[in-house]
Design an enzyme around this catalytic site. Structure first.
Site, PDB file in Angstrom:
ATOM      1  N   LYS A 160       0.849  -1.201   0.000  1.00 12.80           N
ATOM      2  CA  LYS A 160       0.000   0.000   0.000  1.00 12.80           C
ATOM      3  C   LYS A 160       0.880   1.244   0.000  1.00 12.80           C
ATOM      4  CE  LYS A 160      -3.969   2.012   2.478  1.00 12.80           C
ATOM      5  NZ  LYS A 160      -4.886   1.874   3.631  1.00 12.80           N
ATOM      6  N   SER A 178     -10.089  -0.317   6.964  1.00 11.84           N
ATOM      7  CA  SER A 178      -9.463  -0.157   5.646  1.00 11.84           C
ATOM      8  C   SER A 178      -8.770  -1.395   5.077  1.00 11.84           C
ATOM      9  CB  SER A 178      -8.472   1.006   5.683  1.00 11.84           C
ATOM     10  OG  SER A 178      -9.163   2.216   5.625  1.00 11.84           O
ATOM     11  N   SER A 211      -9.900   1.959   2.777  1.00 15.46           N
ATOM     12  CA  SER A 211      -8.996   2.680   1.901  1.00 15.46           C
ATOM     13  C   SER A 211      -7.987   1.790   1.174  1.00 15.46           C
ATOM     14  CB  SER A 211      -8.247   3.733   2.702  1.00 15.46           C
ATOM     15  OG  SER A 211      -7.371   3.122   3.632  1.00 15.46           O
TER      16      SER A 211
END
Lengths: 487, 89
Positions: A79, A178, A154
Site C-alpha cells: 500500500k 481499511s 482505503s
C-alpha cells in the site's frame, strides 16, 4: 495452471522445491498486470526492474543451497502509505507526488530480509481517508469482480490486486476497517492485527492510536505467513508490545470443537443487508455443525461507535497532517506571499476535499469550547466500547459479525455524500476503537454475484485463534474460499 | 449547529475557495450533526492498558540519516538548509 493463480504458500513450496523460480513467478505477475491492470487500476507505481533483479538474487541463493524464509521470492504489493526506500511513496495524494523516502518502514526492512519481491505500490484513498478508493488523487481502482463497482477502501488497491491475481499477497493498513472492508468487497482475506503487534514506523500516520498494518491474501495460511513476518516489538515504535509471537502459519489448527462464538445483535440490525446477514449466519452454521457453540450477545454502545471513531480519528489526523506544509518534502505551492500564505496554499492545493473535511472536523472537535462535548466524550465512549468487548470475551472465544453492511457499491454512488460513505465502516470501526484483532473472510455472494465478508473479532493478541477459526472455515468449505476474478 | 467554516479553515491552515464555502459548510454541519450524538458518560478516563503496558527503548546514540539524503526531498534548499519565505521583517 498459470503461476499467478497459485496461493503464496503453494508458490513458496514450488520455489523451495525448485519446481519454479522466483523470476518465473515475478514474470507471471507482471504478465498478468500487463493484461488486467488497464481495467483494475490497482497500482500507483510498478517496480518491474528491481523486482526481477531481486527475484534473480533469490533464485541464486536457492541454487546455492541457502535456507530462506517461506516468503523468499514471493511477489508482494505494498500500500502506498508504507514508506519504501528509494521508491516513490505518495499516499495517493498530490501532496506527496514526488516523495522518494530515504528510509524503509520497519515492515519493509523485515520483509526485505525475508527476500520478498516488491511488485509496486498500491492505490488507496488519499492518506487512507475513505471507504472506496475513489479519493485517490491518481486513479480510481475498480472491483475486479465487477468493474462498475468500487473495491472498497482505503486499501482498495491492496484488495483488488490480490483478487485480480496481480500479486500473491499485499500489505494494507486499517484505521477503521481499511483492510477488512475492501477484503470483503473484493472477496479476499484481510487481517487487521491487534494494535501494537505490528510496528507503525514508516506507516504515514493518519490516526496513530488506531492505525495498524496488516496482510491481505487468497488463503488463510498466506495471511498467517505474512503476518508472522511483520509482527513484533520495534524500538522505533514505542506502542509496539513487548512479547514473543509464534509462527502463526506453521501452528494453524483447523478445529473449532468446543469454541464459543458470540453473535452481537447490534451488528445484524436494519442497516445491514438481508442477504449479508443470511450469508454470515450460514457461515456461522457451518462452524456450529463442526462443533462450535453459538451464543447471542449484546454490545450496546455499538450505535455510537461511528461518531466516536470519526471524532477520534479526525482529531488525530488534524494533528498528524500538520506536517504537510511544503517545507521539508512533497508539494509546495508555486506562488505565495508569506510563510503562512505558503502553508495555506500548499495545503489547499495539495490535499483533496475529503482530507480537508477530516482535518477541519478534527480541528473543530479539538477547538476551544468544543473539546469536552466531542473529543472527551468520544474518548470516554472508547473506554466503554472496550469494556463491553472485554465483558463479551469473558463468555465467548470470538465474535462474528458482517464485515460491511452491504456488498460493494457502484463507483460514484456515495462519493457526494460523506455520511453514506462513512456508514460503510459501521461494522469495522469498533475493532480499531478497542484495539482488537479481526479478520475478514469471504462467506458467499449476493444476487449480483458480489462477494460478502464475515468478520471474526477476538481479544487482544488472539490472532492465532482467529486465524485457526478462519482456517477451519476455509477447510470446511473445501480448502479454498477465494476465487481469482476473471478479467 | 452553525459552523464558522472560514475560522475552522484558518485554524487548519487551509484556504477554501469562495465557490466551495457553501458545500463545505453544509457537509461539515451534516458530519458534526452525525458525530454529536454521543452519550454523556461518567468521567473516569484511564489512558493506560494495564495488561499491555508500553516500554521505552534505551536512549542510545545511533547513526541517523545523512543531511543530504533528507534534503533530497525538500522543495528548495541552499547551503545544506531548507529555504522558506522570510519570517521576520
Amino acid at each position: 495452471m498459470e503461476l499467478y493463480r497459485l496461493t503464496a504458500s503453494e508458490l513458496s513450496e514450488k520455489i523451495k522445491n525448485k519446481e519454479c523460480s522466483s523470476v518465473e513467478a515475478t514474470q507471471a505477475i507482471f504478465d498478468r498486470i500487463e493484461k488486467t491492470e488497464d481495467k483494475v487500476n490497482a497500482y500507483i507505481s510498478l517496480s518491474k526492474e528491481s523486482a526481477l533483479k531481486k527475484a534473480q538474487e533469490i533464485d541464486e541463493k536457492i541454487a546455492s543451497g541457502e535456507t530462506l524464509s517461506d516468503l523468499a521470492g514471493i511477489p508482494v504489493g505494498i500500500k502506498d502509505n508504507i514508506v519504501t526506500k528509494d521508491m516513490l511513496t505518495t499516499c495517493a495524494s498530490k501532496m506527496l507526488y514526488n516523495f522518494v523516502p530515504p528510509y524503509n518502514a520497519t515492515v519493509m526492512d523485515k520483509l526485505e530480509k525475508c527476500g520478498i519481491v516488491v511488485v509496486g505500490k498500491l492505490n488507496m484513498d488519499e492518506f487512507a481517508m475513505g471507504s472506496s478508493t475513489e479519493n485517490s488523487y491518481y486513479k480510481k481502482t475498480k472491483n475486479p469482480n465487477d468493474l462498475t463497482r468500487v473495491p472498497g477502501g482505503s486499501s482498495g488497491g491492496s484488495a483488488a490486486a490480490v483478487s485480480a491475481g496481480e500479486a500473491f499477497l499485499t500489505l494494507g493498513s486499517d484505521t477503521g476497517g481499511s483492510i477488512r472492508q475492501p477484503a470483503s468487497y473484493c472477496g479476499v482475506i484481510g487481517l487487521k492485527p491487534t494494535y501494537g503487534s505490528v510496528s507503525r514506523y514508516g506507516l504515514v500516520a493518519f490516526a496513530s492510536s488506531l492505525d495498524q498494518i496488516g496482510p491481505i491474501g487468497r488463503s488463510v495460511k498466506d495471511v498467517a505467513m505474512l503476518y508472522s513476518e511483520i509482527c513484533g516489538r520495534d524500538d522505533k515504535d514505542a506502542t509496539t508490545a513487548v512479547r514473543e509471537y509464534p509462527n502463526f502459519a506453521k501452528n494453524l489448527n483447523g478445529s473449532v470443537k468446543g469454541m464459543t462464538i458470540g453473535i452481537p445483535k447490534e451488528y445484524f440490525g436494519d442497516g445491514v443487508d438481508a442477504k449479508v446477514k443470511e450469508s454470515v449466519m450460514d457461515a456461522v452454521k457451518v462452524l456450529e455443525n463442526a462443533g462450535a457453540t453459538v451464543k447471542h450477545i449484546s454490545l450496546p454502545s455499538t450505535d455510537y461507535a461511528l461518531s466516536a471513531y470519526y471524532i477520534i480519528s479526525s482529531a488525530e489526523a488534524s494533528s498528524n497532517l500538520a506536517r504537510f506544509d511544503g517545507v521539508k518534502y512533497g508539494y509546495r505551492a508555486e506562488n505565495y506571499e508569506s510563510l503562512t500564505d505558503m502553508y495555506e496554499r500548499t495545503r489547499s492545493e495539495g490535499f483533496g476535499d475529503e482530507v480537508k473535511r477530516r482535518i477541519m472536523l478534527g480541528t473543530f472537535v479539538l477547538s476551544s469550547g468544543y473539546y469536552d462535548a466531542y473529543y472527551k466524550r468520544a474518548k470516554l465512549l472508547q473506554q466503554q466500547i472496550s469494556a463491553e468487548f472485554a465483558q463479551a470475551f469473558s463468555e465467548c472465544d470470538l465474535i462474528i459479525t458482517p464485515t460491511a453492511p452491504t456488498s460493494a457499491f457502484k463507483l460514484g454512488e456515495n462519493i457526494d455524500d460523506p455520511l453514506k460513505m462513512y456508514a460503510s465502516d459501521i461494522c469495522t470501526v469498533t475493532v480499531n476503537i478497542a484495539g482488537l484483532p479481526a479478520v475478514s473472510v469471504p462467506c458467499g455472494n449476493d444476487d449480483n454475484g458480489m462477494p460478502i465478508g464475515m468478520q471474526m473479532i477476538g481479544p487482544k493478541f488472539s490472532e492465532q485463534k482467529l486465524l485457526d477459526t478462519a482456517f477451519s472455515y476455509e477447510q470446511l468449505m473445501g480448502g479454498s474460499i477465494v476465487k481469482i476474478a476473471e478479467l | 449547529m452553525q459552523i464558522d467554516i472560514k475560522h475552522i479553515a484558518k485554524l487548519s491552515r487551509l484556504k477554501i475557495e469562495d465557490e466551495k464555502l457553501n458545500k463545505f459548510e453544509t457537509e461539515m454541519q451534516n458530519i458534526i450533526g452525525m458525530v454529536e450524538k454521543l452519550p454523556s458518560l461518567e468521567d473516569k478516563l484511564s489512558g493506560v492498558d494495564v495488561n499491555n503496558t508500553m516500554e521505552l527503548r534505551e536512549d542510545v546514540v545511533q547513526p541517523s540519516l545523512k543531511r543530504d539524503e533528507i534534503l533530497k526531498n525538500a522543495p528548495q534548499t541552499q547551503a545544506g538548509c531548507v529555504v522558506v519565505p522570510k519570517t521576520v521583517e
